[in-house]
Design a protein around this motif. Structure first.
Motif, PDB file in Angstrom:
ATOM      1  N   HIS A   1       0.841  -1.199   0.000  1.00 16.68           N
ATOM      2  CA  HIS A   1       0.000   0.000   0.000  1.00 16.68           C
ATOM      3  C   HIS A   1       0.879   1.253   0.000  1.00 16.68           C
ATOM      4  O   HIS A   1       0.904   2.008   0.962  1.00 16.68           O
ATOM      5  N   SER A   2       1.612   1.440  -1.082  1.00 17.96           N
ATOM      6  CA  SER A   2       2.525   2.584  -1.175  1.00 17.96           C
ATOM      7  C   SER A   2       2.696   3.005  -2.629  1.00 17.96           C
ATOM      8  O   SER A   2       3.317   2.281  -3.423  1.00 17.96           O
ATOM      9  N   LEU A   3       2.167   4.172  -2.960  1.00 15.54           N
ATOM     10  CA  LEU A   3       2.417   4.727  -4.288  1.00 15.54           C
ATOM     11  C   LEU A   3       3.903   5.043  -4.470  1.00 15.54           C
ATOM     12  O   LEU A   3       4.464   4.774  -5.535  1.00 15.54           O
ATOM     13  N   PRO A   4       4.595   5.615  -3.457  1.00 14.50           N
ATOM     14  CA  PRO A   4       6.031   5.860  -3.612  1.00 14.50           C
ATOM     15  C   PRO A   4       6.819   4.596  -3.946  1.00 14.50           C
ATOM     16  O   PRO A   4       7.704   4.607  -4.803  1.00 14.50           O
ATOM     17  N   TYR A   5       6.520   3.498  -3.256  1.00 13.57           N
ATOM     18  CA  TYR A   5       7.248   2.242  -3.511  1.00 13.57           C
ATOM     19  C   TYR A   5       6.924   1.715  -4.911  1.00 13.57           C
ATOM     20  O   TYR A   5       7.806   1.211  -5.617  1.00 13.57           O
ATOM     21  N   TYR A   6       5.686   1.835  -5.318  1.00 21.03           N
ATOM     22  CA  TYR A   6       5.255   1.411  -6.658  1.00 21.03           C
ATOM     23  C   TYR A   6       6.043   2.171  -7.729  1.00 21.03           C
ATOM     24  O   TYR A   6       6.541   1.580  -8.694  1.00 21.03           O
ATOM     25  N   LEU A   7       6.177   3.481  -7.551  1.00 18.61           N
ATOM     26  CA  LEU A   7       6.894   4.302  -8.525  1.00 18.61           C
ATOM     27  C   LEU A   7       8.402   4.037  -8.465  1.00 18.61           C
ATOM     28  O   LEU A   7       9.089   4.053  -9.493  1.00 18.61           O
ATOM     29  N   LYS A   8       8.910   3.803  -7.265  1.00 23.68           N
ATOM     30  CA  LYS A   8      10.334   3.505  -7.089  1.00 23.68           C
ATOM     31  C   LYS A   8      10.749   2.307  -7.938  1.00 23.68           C
ATOM     32  O   LYS A   8      11.799   2.327  -8.597  1.00 23.68           O
ATOM     33  N   LEU A   9       9.939   1.256  -7.952  1.00 26.56           N
ATOM     34  CA  LEU A   9      10.261   0.047  -8.704  1.00 26.56           C
ATOM     35  C   LEU A   9      10.211   0.280 -10.210  1.00 26.56           C
ATOM     36  O   LEU A   9      10.672  -0.567 -10.985  1.00 26.56           O
ATOM     37  N   ARG A  10       9.670   1.409 -10.619  1.00 24.03           N
ATOM     38  CA  ARG A  10       9.558   1.731 -12.044  1.00 24.03           C
ATOM     39  C   ARG A  10      10.507   2.847 -12.469  1.00 24.03           C
ATOM     40  O   ARG A  10      10.292   3.491 -13.500  1.00 24.03           O
ATOM     41  N   GLY A  11      11.512   3.091 -11.645  1.00 25.76           N
ATOM     42  CA  GLY A  11      12.581   3.980 -12.047  1.00 25.76           C
ATOM     43  C   GLY A  11      12.524   5.396 -11.529  1.00 25.76           C
ATOM     44  O   GLY A  11      13.412   6.203 -11.830  1.00 25.76           O
ATOM     45  N   TYR A  12      11.506   5.735 -10.717  1.00 27.82           N
ATOM     46  CA  TYR A  12      11.363   7.090 -10.195  1.00 27.82           C
ATOM     47  C   TYR A  12      12.062   7.227  -8.844  1.00 27.82           C
ATOM     48  O   TYR A  12      12.020   6.312  -8.020  1.00 27.82           O
ATOM     49  N   GLU A  13      12.673   8.374  -8.614  1.00 21.71           N
ATOM     50  CA  GLU A  13      13.140   8.723  -7.281  1.00 21.71           C
ATOM     51  C   GLU A  13      11.979   9.438  -6.603  1.00 21.71           C
ATOM     52  O   GLU A  13      11.459  10.430  -7.127  1.00 21.71           O
TER      53      GLU A  13
END
Length: 408
Positions: free
Chosen positions: A113-125
């Motif tokens: 349940h984390s949008l930050p973690y979801y985006l992190k795995l896709r290359g975003y800081e």
């Protein structure tokens, strides 16, 4: 007259009805007494139960680093940094911000349940933020819990957060994703920001960010404005932590306002209650109550009409609403979408009708079990198209759209 007499029951039914009413009254009263006794027992035993609650529903920070953005009025705003395993230098860093009465854990609870973690795995800081008065944020000179207003969040927190993230990442542009009030403060920031400040924003995503509070007059939040003393004696953080084991098990009108239980699991709600709930600054709640009562959203000094300034939203913007959201109804989110002056803007309602797993409520947009399928991909697709570290030329935009059509 004959028809009326035929519809009347005999004395026997009157007696049974009377005793049925008595029985249900006693039964309801007994349940209320038992529930009250249970709450008293929990309160008395809370110091002993605290360790057990923490082991059951506690949550570790899944971010990689912790930094602080210093505001001009002395607050240190906590920035929980997620560093991608495979960074994409083309993508601008993403700032994800929570709403009122919560901290960073509501948007960065755990890996599921984390949008930050979801985006992190896709290359975003990504930087998950706790605004002033929440989470690990603190004030150096005075310490403890301080009073502040919505205006302070807009004037001090937002620019400090953006500047710190740009400095840490050595980037020239950032993306802002705000849930609820986290979106509202950015509406207002874009309304008063200079042209050069807006050029630092690659794109903006609003997750359940209401354009006004007019519809909240009859809600629980609206009723609080009629009981000012109650607001001053309530400790939301302590109360939520104490009631965490019951959260999601007994569905109340408060739950109905905050989320759809069909979309969000009870255990998730428990973890949020234990880790993510914060007290609300007196100045902030007073300003919100004033807006509800007057149906206007003005700064305290009267210089700004935050609703009118929504037309100054000129960066690429995505607006997402939950079909079952009582706090940020689809209509009030759409009102910002329609008022926004940007040429690049999109609007989505997360509902069964639009292909989602359920009709989403306010908290569901970030905490639902299927948010990874229903919401997060929409955010990521928008950020990948518009949230780049460098402003794209018309040729690159055309090339990108062509690639997307080929993949589809």
């Amino acid at each position: 007259m004959i028809a009326i007499l035929k519809n009347r029951r005999g004395p026997f039914y009157l007696i049974t009805t009377f005793f049925a009413i008595i029985f249900f009254a006693v039964f309801a009263s007994s349940l209320a007494i038992l529930f009250s006794l249970f709450l008293i027992a929990v309160l008395v035993l809370y110091p002993i139960l605290l360790d057990w609650f923490s082991r059951l529903y506690g949550q570790e920070d899944i971010a990689d680093e912790l930094h602080f953005a210093k505001t001009k009025d002395g607050w240190n705003i906590a920035l929980h940094r997620h560093i991608p395993p495979i960074p994409n230098s083309e993508l601008a860093p993403v700032i994800v911000v929570h709403g009122i009465a919560t901290n960073k854990y509501v948007i960065d609870l755990d890996k599921r349940h984390s949008l930050p973690y979801y985006l992190k795995l896709r290359g975003y800081e990504v930087f998950a933020v706790s605004l002033r008065g929440a989470g690990s944020s603190f004030h150096e000179s005075r310490g403890g819990y301080e009073d502040f207003t919505f205006d302070d969040l807009v004037k001090y927190d937002v620019p400090a957060i953006i500047s710190k993230v740009l400095s840490l990442t050595e980037n020239k542009r950032v993306n802002w994703v705000g849930h609820s009030m986290g979106a509202m403060i950015f509406y207002s920031y874009l309304g008063i920001a200079s042209k050069s400040e807006k050029e630092r924003i690659a794109s903006f995503v609003s997750l359940g960010g209401p354009g006004n509070l007019n519809h909240l007059g009859l809600s629980l939040i609206g009723l609080l404005s009629r009981f000012p003393r109650a607001r001053k004696v309530l400790d939301l953080k302590f109360g939520a932590s104490m009631l965490a084991p019951l959260a999601g098990e007994i569905y109340t009108p408060i739950d109905q306002i905050l989320y759809n239980p069909k979309a969000t699991r009870p255990r998730t709600v428990k973890k949020v209650m234990k880790n993510a709930v914060e007290n609300i600054s007196e100045g902030l709640i007073e300003q919100f109550m004033s807006w509800i009562e007057t149906k206007k959203m003005s700064s305290l000094n009267g210089f700004y009409d935050y609703i009118d300034l929504q037309k100054e939203i000129t960066v690429p913007s995505l607006f997402i609403a939950g079909a079952n959201d009582a706090i940020a109804t689809p209509d009030t989110v759409r009102s910002v979408y329609e008022r926004a002056g940007t040429k690049i803007k999109k609007f989505h309602v997360i509902s069964k009708e639009e292909g989602a797993s359920d009709d989403y409520g306010h908290g569901c947009l970030i905490l639902a079990e299927k948010a990874e399928d229903d919401v997060f991909p929409k955010v990521e697709t928008f950020l990948r198209e518009y949230g780049t570290s460098k402003k794209q030329s018309w040729f690159l935009k055309l090339k990108r759209k062509f690639r997307q059509k080929v993949r589809a």
